[in-house]
Design an enzyme around this catalytic site. Sequence first.
Site, short mmCIF file in Angstrom:
data_model
loop_
_atom_site.label_atom_id
_atom_site.label_comp_id
_atom_site.label_asym_id
_atom_site.label_seq_id
_atom_site.Cartn_x
_atom_site.Cartn_y
_atom_site.Cartn_z
N LYS A 204 0.87 -1.18 0.00
CA LYS A 204 0.00 0.00 0.00
C LYS A 204 0.90 1.23 0.00
CE LYS A 204 -3.76 2.31 2.47
NZ LYS A 204 -4.67 2.26 3.64
N ARG A 214 -10.82 9.44 1.29
CA ARG A 214 -10.72 10.07 2.61
C ARG A 214 -11.88 11.02 2.86
NH1 ARG A 214 -4.07 10.83 2.59
NH2 ARG A 214 -3.65 8.59 2.76
N LYS A 229 1.09 10.06 5.39
CA LYS A 229 1.22 8.69 5.90
C LYS A 229 2.50 8.01 5.39
CE LYS A 229 -3.76 8.19 6.51
NZ LYS A 229 -4.94 7.31 6.44
N GLU A 245 8.02 -6.62 1.58
CA GLU A 245 6.76 -6.68 2.33
C GLU A 245 5.98 -7.95 1.98
OE1 GLU A 245 5.64 -4.85 4.71
OE2 GLU A 245 6.65 -2.91 4.61
N LYS A 260 -1.89 -1.55 -3.80
CA LYS A 260 -2.78 -0.40 -3.79
C LYS A 260 -1.93 0.88 -3.87
CE LYS A 260 -6.31 1.88 -0.93
NZ LYS A 260 -7.05 1.86 0.36
N SER A 286 -9.96 5.28 -5.25
CA SER A 286 -10.95 6.32 -5.49
C SER A 286 -10.49 7.37 -6.49
CB SER A 286 -11.30 6.99 -4.16
OG SER A 286 -10.16 7.57 -3.54
N TYR A 325 -14.46 0.48 -7.69
CA TYR A 325 -15.76 1.15 -7.61
C TYR A 325 -16.52 0.99 -8.92
CZ TYR A 325 -13.45 3.02 -3.54
OH TYR A 325 -12.78 3.12 -2.34
#
Length: 338
Positions: A204, A214, A229, A245, A260, A286, A325
């Site tokens: 991510k 968000r 972040k 990872e 992502k 999104s 989506y």
Amino acid sequence: MNENFKLNLPHRPRRLRRNPARLAMCAETSLSPSDLIQPLFVVEGRNKCEKIDSMPGISRLSIDRLLKKCETLLALGVPAVALFPQINPRLKNNDADEAVNPDSVQNKAIRAVKKRFPELQVVADIALDPYTSHGHDGILNKDGDWILNDETVEVLVAMSAVAAQSGADFIAPSDMMDGRVGAIREALDELGFENTAIMAYTAKYASAFYGPFREAVGTLKKGKSGVDKSGYQLNPANTREALREASLDEKEGADIIMVKPAGHYLDIVSKLRQATSLPIAAYQVSGEYSMVCAAAQNGWIDFDKIRDESLISIKRAGADMILTYFAESFAQSFKSKK
């Protein structure tokens, strides 16, 4: 033009592109609704369908409306949904206490969906940002400048246990804390949830494509990108970091690993496909969705063709499943062609 001119070609690849039947026969990648997971936003209340300005066609739904949406998705052949809550700001605090509440809106939604549609796979998002007053995915240190890893994992484990008890099929830690997959796996097994799977957000990235999401969950704090972040999500410049990872998550017991965002990280999807035999999920986020919608609304692109091309490119790169989506609209279009 010389009518007698003719190339002496033993190989003419265009022969296989002559008509739709040949194109379909020779297609190397296929896409169907069964490959897709629809993210859904849930809120408290009844008969609520709150439009999200930055995500055309997507709304926050109260549980009664959520169930109707799930019924539609199942009828269209979409096998899974991923639930994301927007909670009352009064319930947020620095320690994300609402995240471990068995009666949080997310856990109530999980129970309702599994009771009505036991065959529908439910993915529970495991992250603290919808529940923290500061919008980060973890517990801040006393100076407010660093997320405490182990203390955050402790809360994530408790959150995962409650989600599993509520009936979630997949626990999906999206926080990017070190060691959380192993800690969650151990806790689930100890509680008797050895058949509850972990869909780990493995790669991510600290992306600027998350802004509309968000807004949807109420964590947009500073500008259009939200809080920084980069202290726990991956650096967009890095590839080897994603491979590391993935290796760790696989060793810790992840059942599915995720990349992502999807569209701008197809190289990461491809490299992970070569590195692991685990199923790979990719999240078309999104910002990717909203950009297509905005361009289509302005008449600059063909919505259906761009939607389908973007999805097939993710599948072609090596993803086994796609959180998108576009799932419902793609499935509607797919069904109409049958």
